[in-house]
Design a protein around this motif. Structure first.
Motif, PDB file in Angstrom:
ATOM      1  N   GLN A 143       0.708  -0.751   0.057  1.00 21.07           N
ATOM      2  CA  GLN A 143      -0.042  -0.001   0.351  1.00 21.07           C
ATOM      3  C   GLN A 143       0.890   1.704   0.189  1.00 21.07           C
ATOM      4  N   GLU A 144       1.938   1.250   1.100  1.00 18.82           N
ATOM      5  CA  GLU A 144       2.702   2.331   0.487  1.00 18.82           C
ATOM      6  C   GLU A 144       3.848   2.558  -0.356  1.00 18.82           C
ATOM      7  N   ILE A 145       4.014   1.840  -1.496  1.00 17.27           N
ATOM      8  CA  ILE A 145       3.677   1.277  -2.651  1.00 17.27           C
ATOM      9  C   ILE A 145       3.001   2.595  -3.505  1.00 17.27           C
ATOM     10  N   ILE A 146       1.705   2.099  -3.536  1.00 20.34           N
ATOM     11  CA  ILE A 146       0.921   2.695  -3.961  1.00 20.34           C
ATOM     12  C   ILE A 146       0.851   4.380  -3.654  1.00 20.34           C
ATOM     13  N   ASN A 147       0.970   4.026  -2.121  1.00 20.05           N
ATOM     14  CA  ASN A 147       1.142   6.371  -1.743  1.00 20.05           C
ATOM     15  C   ASN A 147       2.125   6.655  -2.274  1.00 20.05           C
ATOM     16  N   ILE A 148       3.400   6.908  -2.991  1.00 15.17           N
ATOM     17  CA  ILE A 148       4.382   7.104  -2.844  1.00 15.17           C
ATOM     18  C   ILE A 148       4.289   6.715  -4.634  1.00 15.17           C
ATOM     19  N   SER A 149       3.728   6.197  -5.280  1.00 17.11           N
ATOM     20  CA  SER A 149       3.606   6.044  -6.432  1.00 17.11           C
ATOM     21  C   SER A 149       2.608   6.964  -6.711  1.00 17.11           C
ATOM     22  N   LYS A 150       1.707   7.670  -5.813  1.00 13.80           N
ATOM     23  CA  LYS A 150       0.752   8.764  -6.903  1.00 13.80           C
ATOM     24  C   LYS A 150       1.614   9.741  -6.711  1.00 13.80           C
ATOM     25  N   PHE A 151       2.141  10.110  -5.146  1.00 12.96           N
ATOM     26  CA  PHE A 151       2.883  11.016  -4.664  1.00 12.96           C
ATOM     27  C   PHE A 151       3.146  12.053  -5.683  1.00 12.96           C
ATOM     28  N   ILE A 152       4.266  10.612  -6.292  1.00 13.20           N
ATOM     29  CA  ILE A 152       5.464  11.062  -6.416  1.00 13.20           C
ATOM     30  C   ILE A 152       5.299  10.260  -8.632  1.00 13.20           C
TER      31      ILE A 152
END
Length: 249
Positions: A143-152
């Motif tokens: 889930q954190e990979i999803i989050n950082i991929s959306k942010f950056i």
């Protein structure tokens, strides 16, 4: 602490391997130039010293020493960038890619890798930051990979699959706590929908008479809207082993 750095030139004049001697650890990074650095630059950097995954075709998995710190991950990039400037002095980059895919599994050192991604994005805002993973079965990290991929928006995702049948893939990648191919497919579709970018699937090709059948099976499972394939020659078993063997237990 960095003790020293070795540079090993490949037969290809556009490829360099760097061996970094950190405190009680060794790491490798590889620098690729495509025609010119300005046209395309690729850095493959380590996130661990050795690797606990144990892929049977990779010498790096013969021994695991420790996770690399955020400073050690960033140091590799800074060192290679300095080498680029000294060799060519490019004024800009058409394509600049930093890939977390030399020694180690990014999801098993995620706290340091995600911090490195954030810092590198500030230092090199034009760089693509590409995660390459076997797909560790860790819901929090996924889930954190999803989050950082959306942010950056520069973050990219690649899964190393290497086979179209889970039992055969398990023989190649014996690490037990990993996603199945179907789970990779489901997560990849989700990641692609959330980010608007394709997931890459890396398949190391060996001398396999059944390869055509396996590729057909992969195309049935992974749709071209969410996924793109990259194929490479099967890694040599001794790759990375020379450096790892120089680390004392």
């Amino acid at each position: 602490m960095i003790n020293n750095t070795e540079v090993k030139k490949f037969s290809d004049e556009n490829v360099w391997k760097y061996v970094f001697h950190f405190e009680n650890a060794i790491a490798e990074a590889v620098l690729y130039r495509y025609n010119t650095f300005a046209e395309r630059t690729v850095m493959c950097v380590s996130v661990q010293s050795g690797c606990p995954v144990g892929c049977v075709f990779c010498g790096t998995g013969k021994k695991f020493i420790r996770n690399l710190t955020i400073e050690e991950i960033e140091y590799q990039v800074a060192y290679l960038y300095k080498e680029i400037i000294e060799m060519e002095k490019p004024l800009s980059f058409a394509k600049f890619q930093i890939m977390f895919m030399s020694m180690g599994e990014p999801m098993l050192n995620w706290d340091n890798v995600k911090r490195a991604i954030a810092c590198l994005n500030l230092t090199y805002p034009y760089a693509q930051l590409l995660l390459s993973t076997i797909g560790i079965n860790n819901k929090k990290v996924l889930q954190e990979i999803i989050n950082i991929s959306k942010f950056i928006s520069k973050v990219g995702l690649q899964f190393s699959i290497h086979d179209s049948i889970d039992s055969y893939r398990n023989d190649l990648i014996p690490f037990k706590s990993k996603l199945t191919l179907q789970e990779i497919r489901n997560y990849g579709v989700y990641w692609s929908r959330e980010t608007g970018r394709q997931v890459y699937l890396n398949y190391c090709v060996s001398d396999d008479s059944g390869l055509t059948y396996k590729i057909d099976e992969l195309f049935k499972l992974f749709d071209p809207y969410s996924f793109a394939f990259t194929f490479s020659v099967i890694c040599e078993k001794e790759q990375g082993k020379e450096s790892i063997d120089n680390i004392s237990d």
